[in-house]
Design a protein around this motif. Structure first.
Motif, PDB file in Angstrom:
ATOM      1  N   GLN A 534       0.822  -1.199   0.000  1.00  0.00           N
ATOM      2  CA  GLN A 534       0.000   0.000   0.000  1.00  0.00           C
ATOM      3  C   GLN A 534       0.869   1.267   0.000  1.00  0.00           C
ATOM      4  OE1 GLN A 534      -3.654   0.083  -0.079  1.00  0.00           O
ATOM      5  NE2 GLN A 534      -2.932   2.064  -0.804  1.00  0.00           N
ATOM      6  N   CYS A 535       1.947   1.258   0.788  1.00  0.00           N
ATOM      7  CA  CYS A 535       2.847   2.413   0.821  1.00  0.00           C
ATOM      8  C   CYS A 535       3.541   2.614  -0.520  1.00  0.00           C
ATOM      9  CB  CYS A 535       3.882   2.236   1.928  1.00  0.00           C
ATOM     10  SG  CYS A 535       3.210   2.352   3.589  1.00  0.00           S
ATOM     11  N   VAL A 536       3.959   1.498  -1.157  1.00  0.00           N
ATOM     12  CA  VAL A 536       4.595   1.594  -2.468  1.00  0.00           C
ATOM     13  C   VAL A 536       3.601   2.152  -3.489  1.00  0.00           C
ATOM     14  CG1 VAL A 536       5.638   0.274  -4.349  1.00  0.00           C
ATOM     15  CG2 VAL A 536       6.238  -0.234  -1.979  1.00  0.00           C
ATOM     16  N   ALA A 537       2.362   1.679  -3.444  1.00  0.00           N
ATOM     17  CA  ALA A 537       1.342   2.167  -4.380  1.00  0.00           C
ATOM     18  C   ALA A 537       1.085   3.662  -4.177  1.00  0.00           C
ATOM     19  CB  ALA A 537       0.060   1.370  -4.197  1.00  0.00           C
ATOM     20  N   ASN A 538       0.980   4.091  -2.913  1.00  0.00           N
ATOM     21  CA  ASN A 538       0.733   5.516  -2.635  1.00  0.00           C
ATOM     22  C   ASN A 538       1.884   6.384  -3.120  1.00  0.00           C
ATOM     23  OD1 ASN A 538      -1.633   4.726  -1.417  1.00  0.00           O
ATOM     24  ND2 ASN A 538      -0.882   4.935   0.673  1.00  0.00           N
ATOM     25  N   ALA A 539       3.125   5.919  -2.869  1.00  0.00           N
ATOM     26  CA  ALA A 539       4.292   6.702  -3.289  1.00  0.00           C
ATOM     27  C   ALA A 539       4.375   6.803  -4.809  1.00  0.00           C
ATOM     28  CB  ALA A 539       5.565   6.071  -2.727  1.00  0.00           C
ATOM     29  N   LEU A 540       4.120   5.680  -5.506  1.00  0.00           N
ATOM     30  CA  LEU A 540       4.142   5.705  -6.968  1.00  0.00           C
ATOM     31  C   LEU A 540       3.048   6.612  -7.532  1.00  0.00           C
ATOM     32  CD1 LEU A 540       4.831   2.041  -8.140  1.00  0.00           C
ATOM     33  CD2 LEU A 540       6.130   4.081  -8.750  1.00  0.00           C
ATOM     34  N   GLN A 541       1.889   6.524  -6.930  1.00  0.00           N
ATOM     35  CA  GLN A 541       0.767   7.327  -7.392  1.00  0.00           C
ATOM     36  C   GLN A 541       1.089   8.816  -7.316  1.00  0.00           C
ATOM     37  OE1 GLN A 541      -2.927   6.031  -5.771  1.00  0.00           O
ATOM     38  NE2 GLN A 541      -4.080   7.810  -6.441  1.00  0.00           N
ATOM     39  N   GLN A 542       1.762   9.230  -6.235  1.00  0.00           N
ATOM     40  CA  GLN A 542       2.128  10.632  -6.090  1.00  0.00           C
ATOM     41  C   GLN A 542       3.217  11.029  -7.075  1.00  0.00           C
ATOM     42  OE1 GLN A 542       3.131  11.346  -2.009  1.00  0.00           O
ATOM     43  NE2 GLN A 542       1.118  10.764  -1.235  1.00  0.00           N
ATOM     44  N   LYS A 543       4.166  10.127  -7.359  1.00  0.00           N
ATOM     45  CA  LYS A 543       5.275  10.458  -8.250  1.00  0.00           C
ATOM     46  C   LYS A 543       4.835  10.622  -9.701  1.00  0.00           C
ATOM     47  CE  LYS A 543       8.959   8.194  -5.570  1.00  0.00           C
ATOM     48  NZ  LYS A 543       9.843   9.347  -5.390  1.00  0.00           N
ATOM     49  N   VAL A 544       3.972   9.715 -10.169  1.00  0.00           N
ATOM     50  CA  VAL A 544       3.643   9.701 -11.600  1.00  0.00           C
ATOM     51  C   VAL A 544       2.250  10.241 -11.886  1.00  0.00           C
ATOM     52  CG1 VAL A 544       5.167   7.732 -11.930  1.00  0.00           C
ATOM     53  CG2 VAL A 544       2.740   7.331 -11.540  1.00  0.00           C
ATOM     54  N   GLN A 545       1.494  10.568 -10.823  1.00  0.00           N
ATOM     55  CA  GLN A 545       0.141  11.110 -10.980  1.00  0.00           C
ATOM     56  C   GLN A 545      -0.728  10.188 -11.832  1.00  0.00           C
ATOM     57  OE1 GLN A 545      -1.020  14.103  -9.392  1.00  0.00           O
ATOM     58  NE2 GLN A 545       0.864  13.562  -8.311  1.00  0.00           N
ATOM     59  N   ALA A 546      -0.685   8.899 -11.478  1.00  0.00           N
ATOM     60  CA  ALA A 546      -1.499   7.906 -12.184  1.00  0.00           C
ATOM     61  C   ALA A 546      -2.206   7.046 -11.148  1.00  0.00           C
ATOM     62  CB  ALA A 546      -0.625   7.044 -13.093  1.00  0.00           C
ATOM     63  N   SER A 547      -3.288   6.415 -11.557  1.00  0.00           N
ATOM     64  CA  SER A 547      -4.086   5.599 -10.645  1.00  0.00           C
ATOM     65  C   SER A 547      -3.346   4.317 -10.294  1.00  0.00           C
ATOM     66  CB  SER A 547      -5.425   5.262 -11.298  1.00  0.00           C
ATOM     67  OG  SER A 547      -6.155   4.358 -10.505  1.00  0.00           O
ATOM     68  N   ALA A 548      -3.326   3.980  -8.996  1.00  0.00           N
ATOM     69  CA  ALA A 548      -2.682   2.742  -8.525  1.00  0.00           C
ATOM     70  C   ALA A 548      -3.674   1.975  -7.663  1.00  0.00           C
ATOM     71  CB  ALA A 548      -1.414   3.060  -7.733  1.00  0.00           C
ATOM     72  N   THR A 549      -3.691   0.647  -7.811  1.00  0.00           N
ATOM     73  CA  THR A 549      -4.622  -0.191  -7.048  1.00  0.00           C
ATOM     74  C   THR A 549      -3.886  -1.394  -6.460  1.00  0.00           C
ATOM     75  OG1 THR A 549      -5.225  -1.457  -9.035  1.00  0.00           O
ATOM     76  CG2 THR A 549      -6.601   0.454  -8.477  1.00  0.00           C
ATOM     77  N   ILE A 550      -4.518  -1.990  -5.438  1.00  0.00           N
ATOM     78  CA  ILE A 550      -4.004  -3.205  -4.808  1.00  0.00           C
ATOM     79  C   ILE A 550      -5.011  -4.320  -5.051  1.00  0.00           C
ATOM     80  CG2 ILE A 550      -3.310  -4.282  -2.629  1.00  0.00           C
ATOM     81  CD1 ILE A 550      -1.449  -2.098  -3.353  1.00  0.00           C
ATOM     82  N   SER A 551      -4.517  -5.498  -5.455  1.00  0.00           N
ATOM     83  CA  SER A 551      -5.413  -6.642  -5.693  1.00  0.00           C
ATOM     84  C   SER A 551      -4.681  -7.924  -5.300  1.00  0.00           C
ATOM     85  CB  SER A 551      -5.829  -6.701  -7.167  1.00  0.00           C
ATOM     86  OG  SER A 551      -4.694  -6.855  -8.004  1.00  0.00           O
ATOM     87  N   PRO A 552      -5.434  -9.001  -4.974  1.00  0.00           N
ATOM     88  CA  PRO A 552      -4.783 -10.273  -4.626  1.00  0.00           C
ATOM     89  C   PRO A 552      -3.919 -10.786  -5.771  1.00  0.00           C
ATOM     90  CG  PRO A 552      -7.113 -10.307  -4.029  1.00  0.00           C
ATOM     91  CD  PRO A 552      -6.907  -9.071  -4.851  1.00  0.00           C
ATOM     92  N   ALA A 553      -2.753 -11.295  -5.450  1.00  0.00           N
ATOM     93  CA  ALA A 553      -1.851 -11.840  -6.471  1.00  0.00           C
ATOM     94  C   ALA A 553      -2.320 -13.221  -6.884  1.00  0.00           C
ATOM     95  CB  ALA A 553      -0.425 -11.893  -5.931  1.00  0.00           C
ATOM     96  N   PRO A 554      -2.539 -13.474  -8.175  1.00  0.00           N
ATOM     97  CA  PRO A 554      -3.015 -14.789  -8.623  1.00  0.00           C
ATOM     98  C   PRO A 554      -2.026 -15.896  -8.263  1.00  0.00           C
ATOM     99  CG  PRO A 554      -3.172 -13.144 -10.380  1.00  0.00           C
ATOM    100  CD  PRO A 554      -2.375 -12.525  -9.285  1.00  0.00           C
TER     101      PRO A 554
END
Length: 600
Positions: A534-554
């Motif tokens: 979740q922290c990695v997704a939030n940080a990436l989202q702020q850096k690139v201004q793109a939508s990031a989501t978390i989902s179960p890994a298949p």
């Protein structure tokens, strides 16, 4: 004795005649056990194993295991019960009570000092120097430690309850306890109500004042210790005057009316550096739970909780260093808090612990006062800043090798058996010693090794066995490593090393195609490296201004993957390699980054 990890060398089932001898030895060592209790402790037909282990100092110890739990251990032909046995027979040994905070110090390798012993109104049990004793926590008769008295009861009282009272051999929470099912002590009511539990902090202060006024009339405690040879007593830490910290905390909580600020400051400064670091960890722990963490953050990686939340609560000019505390490992500190039912920690992914539950109604959290200079805003208001403040420590990863069935003939000469875990340097040394001891170095060219029957069976394929008579040293060692079971050891910041099977799985980065021919970057296996997805997704989202989501890994239980719009591998590589300092060899897929440059 078991504060550090030990090595298991043998594990065998006990036969009939050996069981009868063991039952006889137990009856002689513990005469209060009835015939029925002896039959229950050392059963006739149920599985009963004997394990040969070596302590971190190399001393041989015999451990007897029943129902997966160690029940007895033997050192130099002296039998000792484990806490698992004492929970079934709590009155087997004379028991001395101590304060709950002392347990963590005992589990870390410290001996029990007399100021940490609670003297009940009925008086202390009568023991002689060298008597085997149990240690309980105030209010619960279930023993949490086994030790040997370093002086008699009369000598303890004559010394004013000062000095070392017991050489501790084994405790709840140590490595011998971890070898069993890791159950917690039962709650057993004291046989006699201990009025000492009702003493106010002022009474404790008065008691300590009386202790300081008594002159010790006994020799130095070290002169009484008969356990030195058998107790493996080389401790990592020496906790000075256990129980003293508790009394000081009580005095700090309710100072006398006429005590000045200067006197309180002097009392604070008089604490040892270890006690001060323990207090700092407690302060930052409760501060982080009260003001930084919210329920929606759970489960929360323990490394994130320490590196982000607790560090941000550290006062200016101070630094959290778990190595300078009495706990030595952050996992031990959290075990102490879990024992007090403040939070619950679980291993959701092998080797990666997370906080899964917090009791925010716990009296210690509710009573904590936020220090001056810090915002007392609730966690919800600080959640965004927490993501920015995260401090990450990359884990140490060491490749290891397990001895497989096919390789046993090559390694048994050096005392290893199937399942023995070795580092690459240990494997190399074993192979070199084997070759030299069997005189297999080629006389004409020392770069080659002659292949004998064992090397042929272990290292050559069937098609090669009639063709190859010599191997180069490098080829010999590489073939050996290839045929051993791959393992790896991961050490997270503030936690004990964890050994996992197989080769380490890298962080996997891939580009996937979604509807309307849009691309997304998918990141997997972040949890294996102690990273909070979740922290990695939030940080990436702020850096690139793109939508990031978390989902179960298949196909991966208890793991999640991060998805972010577009090909963001360049930004992700900078974050993982530069900010998080992860080695490139543990990241897979960086080559899929879009190529920069002008289009022709």
């Amino acid at each position: 004795m078991f504060a550090r990890a030990f090595r298991v060398r043998a594990n065998t089932n006990i036969k009939g005649s050996d069981r009868r001898k063991l039952r006889s030895d137990v009856a002689a060592a513990f005469p209060t056990l009835s015939t029925e209790q002896l039959a229950e402790l050392v059963p006739n037909k149920e599985e009963l194993n004997v394990i040969k282990i070596y302590s971190h100092k190399g001393e041989a110890i015999t451990v007897y295991v029943n129902h997966r739990n160690p029940i007895l251990f033997e050192v130099e032909k002296v039998l000792y019960p484990t806490v698992y046995t004492l929970w079934v027979y709590p009155d087997l040994l004379p028991a001395f009570a101590t304060w709950p905070p002392v347990l963590q110090k005992l589990a870390g390798g410290a001996d029990l000092m007399l100021p940490g012993v609670v003297v009940p109104s009925s008086g202390l049990p009568r023991v002689q120097r060298g008597t085997l004793c149990a240690v309980t926590l105030l209010g619960n008769r279930a023993p949490v430690a086994v030790g040997v008295a370093t002086m008699s009861t009369e000598e303890m009282l004559a010394a004013g309850m000062k000095g070392k009272g017991f050489a501790v051999l084994h405790t709840h929470l140590d490595h011998l306890w971890e070898y069993g099912d890791k159950s917690s002590p039962p709650t057993l009511a004291p046989l006699v109500t201990d009025s000492a539990a009702k003493e106010s902090p002022g009474d404790e202060e008065e008691l300590q004042g009386k202790e300081q006024g008594v002159t010790s009339c006994s020799p130095e405690p070290e002169q009484h210790v008969d356990i030195r040879e058998l107790s493996l007593k080389d401790r990592d830490t020496r906790a000075p005057l256990l129980g003293k910290e508790e009394l000081r905390e009580n005095r700090a909580a309710e100072p006398a009316e006429d005590a000045s600020t200067e006197e309180q400051q002097e009392a604070e400064d008089s604490r040892t550096p270890q006690e001060q670091m323990d207090a700092l960890f407690n302060q930052c722990f409760f501060h982080a739970l009260k003001c930084k963490v919210k329920k929606s953050d759970l489960p929360l990686l323990t490394s994130t909780f320490l590196g982000s939340h607790m560090v941000s609560c550290c006062p200016a000019g101070r630094q959290l260093d778990i190595k300078k505390s009495s706990y030595k490992k952050f996992s031990k500190f959290l075990q102490s808090m879990q024992h007090q039912k403040i939070l619950q920690v679980k291993e959701l992914t092998k080797g990666v612990e997370s906080i899964v539950e917090v009791d925010w109604k716990h009296p210690d959290i509710k009573a904590f006062a936020v220090p001056e200079g810090f915002s007392s805003a609730p966690a919800a208001q600080d959640s965004k800043s927490e993501d920015r403040e995260q401090v990450y420590h990359a884990p140490e990863i060491v490749p290891l090798y397990g001895v497989s069935t096919k390789m046993i003939p090559l390694f048994q000469e050096s005392g290893h058996r199937k399942g023995s875990i070795l580092s690459s340097s240990e494997v190399r040394n074993i192979i070199i010693n084997y070759v030299k001891s069997n005189e297999l170095v080629d006389e004409t060219n020392k770069n080659f090794v002659k292949v004998n029957a064992v090397l042929c069976e272990c290292l050559l394929d069937k098609s090669e066995q009639d063709e190859i008579s010599h191997l180069k040293w490098d080829d010999l060692l590489s073939r050996c490593l290839e045929r051993l079971q791959p393992l790896h050891q991961v050490t997270f910041f503030g936690q004990e090393p964890v050994v996992r099977k197989g080769n380490v799985e890298p962080i996997d980065i891939s580009i996937a195609q979604r509807s309307s021919n849009k691309k997304v970057t998918v990141i997997k296996n972040l949890e294996l490296y102690g990273l909070d997805p979740q922290c990695v997704a939030n940080a990436l989202q702020q850096k690139v201004q793109a939508s990031a989501t978390i989902s179960p890994a298949p196909g991966a239980k208890d793991r999640v993957q991060v998805q972010i719009q577009g090909n963001q591998i360049h930004h992700l590589a900078k974050m993982l390699l530069e900010e998080y300092q992860l080695p490139r060899k543990y990241i897979q897929g960086l080559e899929k980054a879009p190529k920069l440059g002008r289009k022709k």
